[in-house]
Scaffold this active site. Structure first.
Site, PDB file in Angstrom:
ATOM      1  N   ARG A 156       0.865  -1.180   0.000  1.00 28.41           N
ATOM      2  CA  ARG A 156       0.000   0.000   0.000  1.00 28.41           C
ATOM      3  C   ARG A 156       0.899   1.226   0.000  1.00 28.41           C
ATOM      4  NH1 ARG A 156      -2.343  -3.373   4.127  1.00 28.41           N
ATOM      5  NH2 ARG A 156      -4.466  -4.047   3.601  1.00 28.41           N
ATOM      6  N   LYS A 180      -2.557  -1.751   7.783  1.00 27.87           N
ATOM      7  CA  LYS A 180      -3.744  -1.170   8.408  1.00 27.87           C
ATOM      8  C   LYS A 180      -3.895  -1.690   9.827  1.00 27.87           C
ATOM      9  CE  LYS A 180      -6.601  -0.138   4.365  1.00 27.87           C
ATOM     10  NZ  LYS A 180      -7.884  -0.411   3.681  1.00 27.87           N
ATOM     11  N   HIS A 249      -1.702   2.776  -6.198  1.00 28.17           N
ATOM     12  CA  HIS A 249      -2.724   1.740  -6.005  1.00 28.17           C
ATOM     13  C   HIS A 249      -2.829   0.843  -7.238  1.00 28.17           C
ATOM     14  CE1 HIS A 249      -5.970  -0.185  -3.997  1.00 28.17           C
ATOM     15  NE2 HIS A 249      -6.883   0.155  -4.896  1.00 28.17           N
ATOM     16  N   ARG A 252      -0.091  -1.720  -7.039  1.00 26.89           N
ATOM     17  CA  ARG A 252      -0.449  -2.772  -6.057  1.00 26.89           C
ATOM     18  C   ARG A 252      -1.483  -3.715  -6.656  1.00 26.89           C
ATOM     19  NH1 ARG A 252      -1.350  -4.265  -0.488  1.00 26.89           N
ATOM     20  NH2 ARG A 252      -3.554  -4.366   0.073  1.00 26.89           N
ATOM     21  N   HIS A 275      -4.304  -8.633   3.678  1.00 27.13           N
ATOM     22  CA  HIS A 275      -5.751  -8.578   3.895  1.00 27.13           C
ATOM     23  C   HIS A 275      -6.137  -9.486   5.057  1.00 27.13           C
ATOM     24  CE1 HIS A 275      -6.653  -7.282  -0.518  1.00 27.13           C
ATOM     25  NE2 HIS A 275      -6.375  -6.260   0.263  1.00 27.13           N
ATOM     26  N   TYR A 284     -10.807  -7.541  -4.450  1.00 26.12           N
ATOM     27  CA  TYR A 284      -9.714  -6.679  -4.887  1.00 26.12           C
ATOM     28  C   TYR A 284      -9.063  -7.154  -6.167  1.00 26.12           C
ATOM     29  CZ  TYR A 284      -5.704  -3.617  -4.114  1.00 26.12           C
ATOM     30  OH  TYR A 284      -4.747  -2.649  -4.223  1.00 26.12           O
TER      31      TYR A 284
END
Length: 309
Positions: A156, A180, A249, A252, A275, A284
């Site tokens: 990311r 995250k 993005h 990725r 994830h 995704y």
């Protein structure tokens, strides 16, 4: 087809008027929100009146779902449908507050989630075209190292910007990243990504302030900003004559797509992307359906064509 407006019975109209006054005097909502609520409620009241509903107490969860379905049939955007249901929930809460209803039939009905459009991935040739950066000035070396790392490790943007020099294991081929929710993970990186990170580390001192821990720095010698990375990658896309707009993005997403198409290992791609839920990875990324069909034809015992046994 739009329904022609008809006079609403007082049993439908008067509670609405009291609710509008409540919004004006007590709730302190913006005029824009008040207008939106009124427009949505009037539309729903008209539809219910056409269907023979004469009092709000007759409306149950089934009627609310029908109102939502009608909005979808009329082509409402997900955000507008959410506003419609929100206005109805607030109205019924108001009626409960006044003792005119005992339960809110709109509470359990939610609008469909707004689909987040996925960026189109670059094909392998476009990635190759983008990464043919052969200029040897420090900024060009830095930019190619960033792009190689984004594509080579599927990071990311925030993860790449936050990487420090001490997080890079060139000999082990591992990179420590914080994703995250401040969750730390190690990702493998090798080949061109490792080669160009090593090249950047050799010239990094010419730009970085002596006490700066960040792997990638700006011309000012401090950690590079998200906006600067986005701007530089977009510029390289134009400079390298890549037809697609280049963004972190998109690199990725291209990493995920290319690894998944080559390996068919969704669980591994989930781990590489960081994830938490595999459902996120399924949304995704996307697989070439033709490739899947060929695998199925070759692998499934009842799908094999005669003569291929």
């Amino acid at each position: 087809m739009n329904e022609s407006a008809i006079p609403l019975p007082n049993s439908l109209q008067r509670p609405l008027e009291r609710f509008y006054e409540y919004l004006r005097s007590e709730k302190g909502l913006s005029l824009h929100t008040q207008r939106n609520y009124k427009q949505q409620l009037e539309t729903m009241a008209q539809h219910l009146a056409h269907l023979g509903i004469k009092d709000w107490s007759q409306v149950d969860a089934g009627w609310v779902r029908q109102l939502a379905s009608k909005g979808m049939r009329d082509g409402m955007k997900a955000s507008s449908l959410a506003t419609r249901l929100s206005s109805l929930r607030s109205f019924f809460d108001f009626l409960i507050l006044r003792g005119e209803m005992s339960a809110n039939p709109a509470k359990g009905v939610s609008a469909p989630r707004k689909k987040r459009p996925l960026p189109k991935n670059l094909d392998v040739d476009e990635v190759g075209q983008l990464l043919e950066v052969n200029e040897d000035d420090p900024l060009s070396v830095r930019d190619r190292a960033m792009m190689e790392l984004m594509y080579g490790a599927g990071l990311r943007l925030a993860e790449m910007v936050s990487v420090n020099v001490k997080d890079v294991g060139l000999s082990s081929g591992e990179l420590r990243v914080v994703g995250k929710g401040d969750k730390e993970r190690k990702v493998p990186f090798s080949g061109m990504a490792a080669e160009w990170v090593a090249k950047w580390l050799k010239v990094r001192a010419s730009l970085a302030n002596p006490d700066e821990p960040a792997l990638f720095v700006s011309k000012l010698g401090v950690r590079i900003s998200h906006r600067n990375v986005q701007k530089r990658m977009a510029e390289w896309g134009q400079k390298q004559s890549v037809a697609s707009h280049i963004s972190p993005h998109k690199l990725r997403h291209s990493f995920a797509t290319h690894v998944l198409e080559s390996s068919n290992n969704l669980r591994a791609v989930q781990e590489l992307l960081g994830h938490e839920n595999i459902s996120t990875t399924q949304i995704y990324t996307h697989l070439d359906f033709q490739h899947l069909a060929e695998v199925y034809d070759q692998a499934h015992p009842r799908a094999r064509k005669k003569g291929n046994n």
